[in-house]
Design an enzyme around this catalytic site. Structure first.
Site, PDB file in Angstrom:
ATOM      1  N   HIS A   1       0.832  -1.216   0.000  1.00  0.00           N
ATOM      2  CA  HIS A   1       0.000   0.000   0.000  1.00  0.00           C
ATOM      3  C   HIS A   1       0.862   1.259   0.000  1.00  0.00           C
ATOM      4  O   HIS A   1       1.314   1.700   1.059  1.00  0.00           O
ATOM      5  CB  HIS A   1      -0.906  -0.037   1.244  1.00  0.00           C
ATOM      6  CG  HIS A   1      -1.910   1.070   1.294  1.00  0.00           C
ATOM      7  ND1 HIS A   1      -3.074   0.960   2.019  1.00  0.00           N
ATOM      8  CD2 HIS A   1      -1.938   2.307   0.750  1.00  0.00           C
ATOM      9  CE1 HIS A   1      -3.776   2.076   1.905  1.00  0.00           C
ATOM     10  NE2 HIS A   1      -3.094   2.929   1.136  1.00  0.00           N
TER      11      HIS A   1
ATOM     12  N   LEU B   1       2.139   6.709  -5.201  1.00  0.00           N
ATOM     13  CA  LEU B   1       3.299   7.234  -5.933  1.00  0.00           C
ATOM     14  C   LEU B   1       2.978   8.485  -6.750  1.00  0.00           C
ATOM     15  O   LEU B   1       3.880   9.070  -7.341  1.00  0.00           O
ATOM     16  CB  LEU B   1       3.926   6.134  -6.802  1.00  0.00           C
ATOM     17  CG  LEU B   1       4.426   4.906  -6.035  1.00  0.00           C
ATOM     18  CD1 LEU B   1       5.086   3.914  -6.981  1.00  0.00           C
ATOM     19  CD2 LEU B   1       5.380   5.287  -4.915  1.00  0.00           C
ATOM     20  N   ARG B   2       1.724   8.888  -6.803  1.00  0.00           N
ATOM     21  CA  ARG B   2       1.305  10.223  -7.305  1.00  0.00           C
ATOM     22  C   ARG B   2       1.473  10.476  -8.782  1.00  0.00           C
ATOM     23  O   ARG B   2       1.237  11.600  -9.225  1.00  0.00           O
ATOM     24  CB  ARG B   2       2.047  11.331  -6.535  1.00  0.00           C
ATOM     25  CG  ARG B   2       1.991  11.241  -5.024  1.00  0.00           C
ATOM     26  CD  ARG B   2       0.588  11.229  -4.505  1.00  0.00           C
ATOM     27  NE  ARG B   2       0.539  11.425  -3.051  1.00  0.00           N
ATOM     28  CZ  ARG B   2      -0.515  11.107  -2.311  1.00  0.00           C
ATOM     29  NH1 ARG B   2      -1.593  10.560  -2.873  1.00  0.00           N
ATOM     30  NH2 ARG B   2      -0.511  11.309  -1.013  1.00  0.00           N
TER      31      ARG B   2
ATOM     32  N   ASN C   1      -5.210   6.446  -6.884  1.00  0.00           N
ATOM     33  CA  ASN C   1      -5.814   7.789  -6.748  1.00  0.00           C
ATOM     34  C   ASN C   1      -4.893   8.878  -7.295  1.00  0.00           C
ATOM     35  O   ASN C   1      -4.411   9.742  -6.586  1.00  0.00           O
ATOM     36  CB  ASN C   1      -6.224   8.081  -5.292  1.00  0.00           C
ATOM     37  CG  ASN C   1      -5.075   8.060  -4.308  1.00  0.00           C
ATOM     38  OD1 ASN C   1      -4.068   7.388  -4.514  1.00  0.00           O
ATOM     39  ND2 ASN C   1      -5.206   8.805  -3.217  1.00  0.00           N
TER      40      ASN C   1
ATOM     41  N   HIS D   1     -10.447   0.940   1.980  1.00  0.00           N
ATOM     42  CA  HIS D   1     -10.226   1.998   2.985  1.00  0.00           C
ATOM     43  C   HIS D   1     -11.566   2.206   3.655  1.00  0.00           C
ATOM     44  O   HIS D   1     -12.512   2.684   3.038  1.00  0.00           O
ATOM     45  CB  HIS D   1      -9.737   3.285   2.308  1.00  0.00           C
ATOM     46  CG  HIS D   1      -9.621   4.454   3.238  1.00  0.00           C
ATOM     47  ND1 HIS D   1      -8.488   5.235   3.319  1.00  0.00           N
ATOM     48  CD2 HIS D   1     -10.478   4.981   4.143  1.00  0.00           C
ATOM     49  CE1 HIS D   1      -8.665   6.197   4.226  1.00  0.00           C
ATOM     50  NE2 HIS D   1      -9.873   6.061   4.732  1.00  0.00           N
TER      51      HIS D   1
ATOM     52  N   ASN E   1      -5.395   9.720   7.313  1.00  0.00           N
ATOM     53  CA  ASN E   1      -6.697   9.041   7.291  1.00  0.00           C
ATOM     54  C   ASN E   1      -6.501   7.550   7.137  1.00  0.00           C
ATOM     55  O   ASN E   1      -5.842   7.160   6.173  1.00  0.00           O
ATOM     56  CB  ASN E   1      -7.543   9.511   6.104  1.00  0.00           C
ATOM     57  CG  ASN E   1      -7.822  10.991   6.147  1.00  0.00           C
ATOM     58  OD1 ASN E   1      -7.752  11.623   7.182  1.00  0.00           O
ATOM     59  ND2 ASN E   1      -8.151  11.542   4.978  1.00  0.00           N
TER      60      ASN E   1
ATOM     61  N   ASP F   1       1.263   2.754   3.681  1.00  0.00           N
ATOM     62  CA  ASP F   1       0.376   3.833   3.227  1.00  0.00           C
ATOM     63  C   ASP F   1       1.205   5.102   2.963  1.00  0.00           C
ATOM     64  O   ASP F   1       0.775   6.216   3.268  1.00  0.00           O
ATOM     65  CB  ASP F   1      -0.750   4.116   4.226  1.00  0.00           C
ATOM     66  CG  ASP F   1      -1.864   4.954   3.596  1.00  0.00           C
ATOM     67  OD1 ASP F   1      -1.861   5.137   2.366  1.00  0.00           O
ATOM     68  OD2 ASP F   1      -2.738   5.425   4.351  1.00  0.00           O
TER      69      ASP F   1
ATOM     70  N   HIS G   1       3.266  14.277   0.341  1.00  0.00           N
ATOM     71  CA  HIS G   1       2.687  15.594   0.047  1.00  0.00           C
ATOM     72  C   HIS G   1       3.828  16.604   0.054  1.00  0.00           C
ATOM     73  O   HIS G   1       4.880  16.356   0.665  1.00  0.00           O
ATOM     74  CB  HIS G   1       1.637  15.973   1.099  1.00  0.00           C
ATOM     75  CG  HIS G   1       0.415  15.106   1.062  1.00  0.00           C
ATOM     76  ND1 HIS G   1      -0.455  15.079  -0.013  1.00  0.00           N
ATOM     77  CD2 HIS G   1      -0.081  14.212   1.962  1.00  0.00           C
ATOM     78  CE1 HIS G   1      -1.428  14.215   0.229  1.00  0.00           C
ATOM     79  NE2 HIS G   1      -1.227  13.658   1.420  1.00  0.00           N
TER      80      HIS G   1
ATOM     81  N   GLY H   1      -1.964  12.284   5.372  1.00  0.00           N
ATOM     82  CA  GLY H   1      -1.029  11.269   4.894  1.00  0.00           C
ATOM     83  C   GLY H   1       0.386  11.555   5.324  1.00  0.00           C
ATOM     84  O   GLY H   1       0.739  12.696   5.647  1.00  0.00           O
TER      85      GLY H   1
HETATM   86  O1  DOR Z   1      -4.030   9.760   4.777  1.00  0.00           O
HETATM   87  C1  DOR Z   1      -4.295   9.320   3.668  1.00  0.00           C
HETATM   88  N1  DOR Z   1      -3.639   9.753   2.577  1.00  0.00           N
HETATM   89  N2  DOR Z   1      -5.238   8.380   3.549  1.00  0.00           N
HETATM   90  C2  DOR Z   1      -5.692   7.976   2.340  1.00  0.00           C
HETATM   91  O2  DOR Z   1      -6.555   7.146   2.270  1.00  0.00           O
HETATM   92  C3  DOR Z   1      -5.145   8.582   1.110  1.00  0.00           C
HETATM   93  C4  DOR Z   1      -3.798   9.097   1.324  1.00  0.00           C
HETATM   94  C5  DOR Z   1      -3.352   9.974   0.216  1.00  0.00           C
HETATM   95  O3  DOR Z   1      -3.564   9.641  -0.957  1.00  0.00           O
HETATM   96  O4  DOR Z   1      -2.747  11.032   0.500  1.00  0.00           O
HETATM   97 ZN    ZN Z   2      -6.482   4.816   2.781  1.00  0.00          ZN
HETATM   98 ZN    ZN Z   3      -3.583   4.881   1.139  1.00  0.00          ZN
END
Ligand code: DOR
Ligand code: ZN
Ligand code: ZN
Length: 435
Positions: free
Chosen positions: A60, A63-64, A94, A182, A281, A308, A312, A327
């Site tokens: 999990h 990588l953006r 995502n 999630h 989250n 996870d 950012h 995140g």
């Molecule tokens: O904290 C989080 N960041 N939870 C998520 O489910 C998504 C993730 C993100 O993509 O930044």
């Molecule tokens: Zn998540």
């Molecule tokens: Zn995630």
């Protein structure tokens, strides 16, 4: 290329066998595991004092790429993974656009191949459950699987529509794909920044209640029971969520789950010290939750430890607690953070920990060749010193992002070599830098 790894302490969660061994790698495979091996022409790696095991698998990460390359790229994230001892990482869809078509999966695979050549971990794409992650229509799972998707998830924008999720489970099951869920009820959590509890009251801001997670863990467990499909709960964070998974596993339902180092290291109080760096989250919870997570790891309820990894930019995380995105990055601290919290405290054995960071996630995602060390198998390994202490300096990360609540913490456990396909792709240098 031939490598002879000498005198390393092998930990093999599959056989439970441990002990000081030599390992010979030939080409991209493990050729021999034994004692006092000699191999003329092989490059020797002195692994005395190091633990040797299958390369770590992170099921999990974010990588953006495409769309948010200013946070992380597939290459920078894959290289961060290698520095963290990961040889395989699975990336969430995502992105912008969302990875919801065979073409988009192919794009990730192409970038992954490039990243490998640049010294990164293997990257495995996860595709979206719903079109555009909008929670309205299912995607073409057959096409996504054919293109190389290893699982399905709407992580980041979780599925709220139980009808869609039920259909998705049935269709995913037919393709042998697991849904990674999630669990948070969107109406209960909205865009709130912290756990609902002592800290949210102190800060006088609304919080994300534990029940927002637990309701959906229960929903997913019941849907898995009803449909016979496999469901995997992402980043489990509350005591009751652990109890629900435990109960449904006992019933024989195909349910697995993961947690992350932040959920067995920190409590909600961390937000008071670190502000938005501790925003994630689902949110960091209470000490009773942390205890239950550790118990769940110990008794096998929690199958995997994932990061996870959620990069950012510094600018984004500099916003106020209620405005900053959620995140934290984790690839380059996960092993040390886990050893510090679970091994050096005497909670778990190395073998039990490593199983949750290698074999179990590889099995849940059905990754070919990953997560186990065997003669004739893939030469993906990590060598680490479980006892070496170091202080986390996010400036040293290979990740483009620095958003970690572990910055400045002293952790115990240092990755020394990461080997993928028989090649040393990461070596921690004498002078404290990656070579
Ligand atoms: O904290 C989080 N960041 N939870 C998520 O489910 C998504 C993730 C993100 O993509 O930044
Ligand atoms: Zn998540
Ligand atoms: Zn995630």
């Amino acid at each position: 290329m031939k490598y002879l790894i000498r005198q390393g302490r092998l930990v093999d969660p599959v056989s439970g066998i441990g002990g000081v061994m030599d390992i010979l790698l030939e080409g991209d495979k493990v050729a021999v595991i034994g004692s006092d091996l000699s191999a003329p022409g092989a490059q020797v790696i002195d692994a005395a004092g190091l633990t040797v095991c299958a390369g770590l698998v992170d099921m999990h990460v974010h990588l953006r790429e495409p769309g948010f390359e200013y946070k992380e790229t597939i290459s920078s994230g894959a290289r961060a993974g290698a520095a963290g001892g990961f040889t395989s990482i699975a990336c969430m869809p995502n992105t912008k656009p969302v990875i919801d078509s065979p073409g988009a999966v192919a794009f990730v695979k192409e970038k992954a191949a490039l990243a490998r050549r640049e010294g990164g971990a293997r990257v495995w794409p996860i595709a979206a459950v719903s079109r555009g992650q909008k929670g309205q229509e299912v995607n073409d799972y057959e096409g996504l699987k054919a293109a190389g998707a290893v699982a399905l998830s709407d992580d980041g924008v979780p599925v709220q529509n139980a009808n869609l999720l039920r259909d998705a489970m049935i269709l995913a099951h037919r393709q042998g794909l697991t849904i990674l869920s999630h669990c948070e009820d969107a109406d209960l959590v909205q865009n709130f920044a912290v756990n609902e509890g002592r800290v949210s009251r102190q800060l006088r801001i609304p919080g994300r209640p534990a029940i927002a997670e637990e309701l959906q863990v229960m929903r997913d467990a019941m849907l898995a029971e009803e449909t016979g499909a496999a469901v995997h709960i992402c980043h489990i964070s509350t005591a009751k969520s652990v109890a629900i998974v435990r109960r449904y596993k006992k019933k024989g339902v195909q349910i697995t789950c993961e947690t992350c180092p932040q959920y067995f290291t920190f409590t909600e109080e961390e937000v008071l010290q670190q502000g938005s760096l501790a925003r994630v989250n689902p949110p960091l919870r209470t000490s009773a939750d942390v205890e239950a997570i550790i118990e769940g790891l110990k008794d096998g309820t929690i199958d995997a430890i994932a990061t996870d990894h959620a990069p950012h930019s510094a600018e984004e995380k500099a916003r106020s607690l209620t405005e900053a995105p959620s995140g934290m990055v984790g690839l380059e601290t996960a092993l040390a953070a886990t050893l510090t919290a679970l091994y050096h405290t005497g909670e778990m054995s190395l073998s039990d920990i490593l199983r949750k960071m290698t074999l179990n996630p590889a099995c849940i995602l059905r990754l070919p060749g990953a997560g186990r060390l065997s003669v004739g198998g893939e030469a993906d390994l990590v060598l680490f010193d479980p006892d070496e202490e170091w202080t986390v300096d996010p400036e040293q990360f290979r990740s483009q992002a620095r958003n970690t609540p572990f910055g400045g913490r002293t952790l115990k456990g240092r990755v020394k070599y990461t080997i993928i396909g028989g090649e040393v792709i990461y070596r921690y240098g004498e002078e404290g830098t990656a070579l």
